[in-house]
Design an enzyme around this catalytic site. Structure first.
Site, PDB file in Angstrom:
ATOM      1  N   TYR A  97       0.836  -1.145   0.178  1.00  0.00           N
ATOM      2  CA  TYR A  97      -0.159   0.006  -0.081  1.00  0.00           C
ATOM      3  C   TYR A  97       0.863   1.510  -0.117  1.00  0.00           C
ATOM      4  O   TYR A  97       1.721   1.337   0.767  1.00  0.00           O
ATOM      5  CB  TYR A  97      -0.853  -0.136   1.124  1.00  0.00           C
TER       6      TYR A  97
ATOM      7  N   PHE B 148      -1.666   7.621  11.990  1.00  0.00           N
ATOM      8  CA  PHE B 148      -1.989   8.854  11.624  1.00  0.00           C
ATOM      9  C   PHE B 148      -3.093   9.478  12.193  1.00  0.00           C
ATOM     10  O   PHE B 148      -3.240  10.772  11.960  1.00  0.00           O
ATOM     11  CB  PHE B 148      -2.107   8.836  10.017  1.00  0.00           C
TER      12      PHE B 148
ATOM     13  N   ASN C 285       1.028  11.816   5.478  1.00  0.00           N
ATOM     14  CA  ASN C 285       0.469  10.963   6.503  1.00  0.00           C
ATOM     15  C   ASN C 285       1.219  11.098   7.909  1.00  0.00           C
ATOM     16  O   ASN C 285       2.402  10.786   8.165  1.00  0.00           O
ATOM     17  CB  ASN C 285       0.920   9.338   6.067  1.00  0.00           C
TER      18      ASN C 285
ATOM     19  N   ARG D 268     -10.924  33.171  46.502  1.00  0.00           N
ATOM     20  CA  ARG D 268     -10.421  32.165  47.539  1.00  0.00           C
ATOM     21  C   ARG D 268     -10.209  30.989  46.741  1.00  0.00           C
ATOM     22  O   ARG D 268      -9.260  30.252  47.335  1.00  0.00           O
ATOM     23  CB  ARG D 268     -11.843  31.838  48.365  1.00  0.00           C
TER      24      ARG D 268
ATOM     25  N   HIS E 111      -4.005  16.255  -3.204  1.00  0.00           N
ATOM     26  CA  HIS E 111      -4.584  16.496  -1.765  1.00  0.00           C
ATOM     27  C   HIS E 111      -4.398  18.087  -1.643  1.00  0.00           C
ATOM     28  O   HIS E 111      -4.590  18.274  -0.452  1.00  0.00           O
ATOM     29  CB  HIS E 111      -3.637  15.636  -1.085  1.00  0.00           C
TER      30      HIS E 111
ATOM     31  N   TYR F 256     -15.620  33.326  45.513  1.00  0.00           N
ATOM     32  CA  TYR F 256     -14.563  31.980  44.818  1.00  0.00           C
ATOM     33  C   TYR F 256     -13.452  32.686  43.801  1.00  0.00           C
ATOM     34  O   TYR F 256     -12.478  31.733  43.857  1.00  0.00           O
ATOM     35  CB  TYR F 256     -15.621  31.162  44.048  1.00  0.00           C
TER      36      TYR F 256
ATOM     37  N   GLU G 123     -12.276   5.656   5.407  1.00  0.00           N
ATOM     38  CA  GLU G 123     -11.820   6.272   6.568  1.00  0.00           C
ATOM     39  C   GLU G 123     -13.066   6.830   7.340  1.00  0.00           C
ATOM     40  O   GLU G 123     -13.792   7.957   7.278  1.00  0.00           O
ATOM     41  CB  GLU G 123     -11.136   7.570   6.039  1.00  0.00           C
TER      42      GLU G 123
END
Length: 498
Positions: free
Chosen positions: A52, A326, A194, A280, A82, A277, A411
């Protein structure tokens, strides 16, 4: 010079490289690992074994076999297709950090890239050539695919870069700096994209800023204690030892040190028995945020030295495994947690601002104004702080609880870690402005009470702050004061000795 080994990079190292412009170099053992795994990739290409990302398509197209003569075209096409990030670019600091983290990850020796590719990343760092990387478009699961593709584009001499304060075409800058573009070989495009380096880079820088903001919150709140004549007994060590959280104990210790010698703080029963608060519980709230930041630091430093490629090459090519390193889930959760922790620092700071300016909650002049009514003083500064903390509450909604399937449902669960990192960074920026507003109000209140009565450390902080923001003697454009003090807080000059 920072030596990259793939295993030893720290947040302090990252700060030196990114913010102090320290140069980097690869470690010799790391280079040896890179060269060994590269030999394995070249053997796969030559013998035609199907692996792959080396000689297959990607994602849902992983079943498509690629001919050996097309493996280089495959890698180039991967980057081009991409590189579709959108929105404003990440800062140059984030871009530089991404180059650093990607080089360090490849030097672990599991990715199968050539030494020349690592050298190119390091050359960009040392020459100050920073890819222009759009900040939106990553799902944070198959790695930060779109952002890292834009990084890879610049290495190839395409896209844009920041250089010497200008944004220019990458090819032009590479020519001007005698930098050869890289030609991606088998697996190298995939090895570049990746990974979790966009979310880790943005997250690391957000963490460094958050760590400083947490320190500043302690200093500034100590001065607020003086402005409101707060009860120092709430910081007694016995109270905090009784609970046992280390960070809470440390914040209480710091508050005692900062307020040492102050004649403006009170003891329980002097003026009142207990404070609200927001005064404190400073150690409990600030301490819990510091506890969170300690967890975030651990996650980030682990991720900065992680192999997040796919597939990974082990045993000099004897074992090649596809997995999911990844996936950005560890960073996504940490960044969501960072955002929540820093938002809380802002939340409690805004409540202290309200106590400083609201005449129903103190005996100071209304809104710290020299002429209440004719002049509004700090009234609208509190509005701004309220707006910022409200925005933080929206940004602090966890990004990591969302997921949208992609790549034909291959995915089918993603982290949204880069969104979490971006939101975390914005929360830190907003909170820093809230702290600046608190400091302006605290300085004014302490001055009204009598600056000669302040503790040594808080007096020093007051004196330094007054060099940036003068006393409020009449209404003026306070936006300028807030921005100047915020910039000062972003530098290291604000640090005081305890």
């Amino acid at each position: 010079m920072i030596i990259l080994t793939g295993d030893t990079l720290t947040l302090n190292d990252l700060k030196q490289v990114v913010r102090d412009r320290e140069e980097v170099a690869p470690g010799s053992e790391a280079i040896k690992r890179v060269e060994e795994t590269r030999e394995a990739v070249e053997a796969i290409v030559s013998n035609g074994k199907i692996i792959y990302g080396i000689n297959t398509g990607f994602g849902k197209l992983s079943d498509v076999k690629i001919a050996s003569e097309d493996v280089e075209i495959l890698q180039k096409n991967l980057i081009l297709s991409h590189a579709c990030g959108v929105g404003d670019p990440f800062s140059e600091e984030v871009s530089r950090a991404m180059l650093l983290l990607r080089a360090n990850a490849l030097l672990k020796g599991y990715s199968g890239v050539r030494k020349e590719l690592v050298d190119k990343l390091i050359e960009f760092i040392n020459k100050g050539i920073h890819p222009v990387i759009p900040s939106q478009g990553s799902l944070g699961a198959s790695g930060d695919l779109a952002p890292l593709a834009h990084l890879a584009l610049a290495l190839m001499g395409e896209g844009e870069v920041f250089y010497s304060g200008r944004r220019e075409p990458a090819g032009k800058v590479l020519t001007a700096t005698n930098t050869d573009p890289v030609i991606l070989k088998a697996k190298e495009g995939l090895a570049l994209i990746n990974g979790t380096q966009a979310m880790a880079a943005a997250g690391a820088l957000a963490y460094l800023d958050a760590e400083e903001a947490a320190e500043q919150a302690d200093y500034i709140s100590a001065m607020t204690m003086e402005g409101l004549q707060g009860i120092i007994d709430a910081f007694d060590e016995d109270i905090h030892l009784a609970r046992g959280h280390e960070e809470q104990i440390e914040v209480a210790r710091r508050m005692r040190n900062y307020l040492h010698g102050s004649k403006l703080v009170t003891r329980q029963g002097d003026l009142r028995v207990q404070d609200a608060y927001s005064l404190r519980c400073i150690p409990q709230v600030h301490g819990a945020s510091r506890q969170t930041l300690a967890y975030v630091k651990k996650v980030l430093e682990t991720e900065m030295n992680a192999a997040t490629d796919n597939p990974l090459i082990f045993e000099k090519g004897g074992k090649i495994l596809s997995g999911g390193n990844f996936h950005g889930q560890p960073v996504a959760l940490a960044m969501d947690y960072l955002g929540i922790a820093v938002a809380e620092i802002g939340n409690i700071s805004e409540r202290r601002i309200e106590r400083l300016v609201n005449p129903q909650l103190n005996d100071l002049p209304p809104f710290l104004s020299p002429q209440p009514g004719l002049e509004s003083g700090a009234m609208i500064m509190q509005y701004v702080a309220a707006s910022l903390v409200s925005e933080n509450k929206t940004l602090a909604h966890p990004a990591s609880v969302d997921s949208i399937p992609s790549s034909g449902n291959q995915e089918d669960h993603v982290s949204m870690g880069t969104i979490a990192a971006r939101h975390g960074a914005q929360i830190v920026k907003n909170t820093r402005r809230v702290l600046a507003i608190e400091m302006i109000c605290a300085m004014q209140a302490a001055e009204i009470r009598g600056k000669v009565k302040m503790g040594g450390t808080t007096r020093m902080l007051w004196e330094e702050g007054r060099k940036i923001v003068p006393s409020i003697t009449k209404d003026r454009v306070f936006s300028e004061d807030i921005e100047r003090l915020t910039i000062w807080l972003e530098k290291e000059q604000w640090k005081m000795k305890e």
